[in-house]
Enzyme design. Sequence first.
Site, mmCIF file in Angstrom:
data_model
loop_
_atom_site.group_PDB
_atom_site.id
_atom_site.type_symbol
_atom_site.label_atom_id
_atom_site.label_comp_id
_atom_site.label_asym_id
_atom_site.label_seq_id
_atom_site.Cartn_x
_atom_site.Cartn_y
_atom_site.Cartn_z
ATOM 1 N N MET A 21 17.719 68.794 130.157
ATOM 2 C CA MET A 21 19.026 69.442 129.961
ATOM 3 C C MET A 21 19.753 68.816 128.771
ATOM 4 O O MET A 21 20.965 69.002 128.606
ATOM 5 C CB MET A 21 19.868 69.322 131.225
ATOM 6 C CG MET A 21 19.227 70.039 132.419
ATOM 7 S SD MET A 21 20.411 70.547 133.663
ATOM 8 C CE MET A 21 21.086 68.984 134.157
ATOM 9 N N HIS A 28 14.421 60.302 128.850
ATOM 10 C CA HIS A 28 13.828 61.556 128.359
ATOM 11 C C HIS A 28 12.764 61.266 127.296
ATOM 12 O O HIS A 28 11.708 61.888 127.261
ATOM 13 C CB HIS A 28 14.894 62.442 127.708
ATOM 14 C CG HIS A 28 16.007 62.858 128.607
ATOM 15 N ND1 HIS A 28 17.292 62.383 128.472
ATOM 16 C CD2 HIS A 28 16.025 63.710 129.653
ATOM 17 C CE1 HIS A 28 18.065 62.951 129.386
ATOM 18 N NE2 HIS A 28 17.330 63.748 130.128
ATOM 19 N N SER A 177 22.011 61.058 131.849
ATOM 20 C CA SER A 177 22.975 61.681 130.935
ATOM 21 C C SER A 177 24.383 61.545 131.491
ATOM 22 O O SER A 177 25.358 61.589 130.745
ATOM 23 C CB SER A 177 22.646 63.166 130.745
ATOM 24 O OG SER A 177 21.316 63.308 130.309
HETATM 25 P P1 AMP Z 1 17.579 66.027 132.924
HETATM 26 O O1 AMP Z 1 17.898 66.239 131.482
HETATM 27 O O2 AMP Z 1 18.529 65.126 133.641
HETATM 28 O O3 AMP Z 1 17.306 67.323 133.661
HETATM 29 O O4 AMP Z 1 16.204 65.244 132.939
HETATM 30 C C1 AMP Z 1 15.068 65.773 132.298
HETATM 31 C C2 AMP Z 1 13.857 64.988 132.718
HETATM 32 O O5 AMP Z 1 14.025 63.617 132.350
HETATM 33 C C3 AMP Z 1 13.651 65.012 134.240
HETATM 34 O O6 AMP Z 1 12.265 65.154 134.502
HETATM 35 C C4 AMP Z 1 14.168 63.676 134.660
HETATM 36 O O7 AMP Z 1 13.566 63.185 135.839
HETATM 37 C C5 AMP Z 1 13.784 62.806 133.473
HETATM 38 N N1 AMP Z 1 14.610 61.605 133.442
HETATM 39 C C6 AMP Z 1 15.958 61.542 133.478
HETATM 40 N N2 AMP Z 1 16.372 60.255 133.494
HETATM 41 C C7 AMP Z 1 15.253 59.487 133.473
HETATM 42 C C8 AMP Z 1 15.014 58.073 133.493
HETATM 43 N N3 AMP Z 1 15.998 57.196 133.536
HETATM 44 N N4 AMP Z 1 13.738 57.663 133.477
HETATM 45 C C9 AMP Z 1 12.716 58.561 133.445
HETATM 46 N N5 AMP Z 1 12.872 59.889 133.433
HETATM 47 C C10 AMP Z 1 14.129 60.345 133.444
#
Ligand code: AMP
Length: 273
Positions: A21, A28, A177
Amino acid sequence: MTRVVEGLRIRGKKVGCVPTMGALHAGHLSLARASVEQTDVTVATIFVNPTQFAPGEDLDKYPRQLAEDADLLAGVGVNYLFCPQTDVMYPPGSSTSVLAPKISKRLEGEFRPTHFGGVATIVLKLLNIVGPHVAYFGQKDYQQVAVIRKMVTDLNVPVEIVACPIIRDPDGLAMSSRNVYLSAEQRQIALSISGTLREAKERIESGNRDGYEMVTEMRQRLIDSGVTSIDYVAVANPDTLETADPIELPVVLLIAVYVGKTRLIDNCIVDPS
Ligand code: AMP
């Protein structure tokens, strides 16, 4: 996007996809790096998906920084960035959605009942558009990975799902985020989340097997540290997410709390090794 990947597949290239996102951080980028290492061509997607936010959640104020994100992705070797507009993903009249699997009902599902339906729907749509061989997700969203794996199995989606480890700031806070919402004082409070997980893991590793007592202690530690409210604290079976009491390894420890108005989640696996 579909045609680009079709062309790549015809030329025998292995394609990885990293759905996000945006408001990217090192978590990410670790997914993007894994894809760049393990595949020939990496497609990242950025889409703040309205259907996974409930009314009153932070959809409108969710951080957006597309130009910066594009630079970060290019910097780790991502080849394509797909960032569709909302009305392209959900044109007027769009009305079909994925019924998320049973595992979505627990934990997050109790507090965000419409969340995983929105996640499953958008992930399936993105996978259908991009058509990658492999898609990368973070263990940070532990239940989300379980939901996506199950959806991919149940709906015969021809993609491999790879889960990548949680990336943390040096102080232990899991990168998110949403961390930008935290004041300096709130950030200190938020550190109790990873601290609680770490201590519980140590106690389990040193032989404690009382799941109820463990959860009670974890909740107390979080409250004492000043978290605003607790959605859940769980010691659970890593596959089913059912409560593990007595504790039989492996287990996953999961926490969802509010610090101020910011909802934070974190988790940690405790395995026999
Ligand atoms: P989001 O943008 O929050 O939807 O996250 C996108 C992807 O990044 C998802 O698969 C999350 O699980 C992964 N993600 C977010 N934060 C972390 C983190 N601290 N460590 C590893 N993966 C992450």
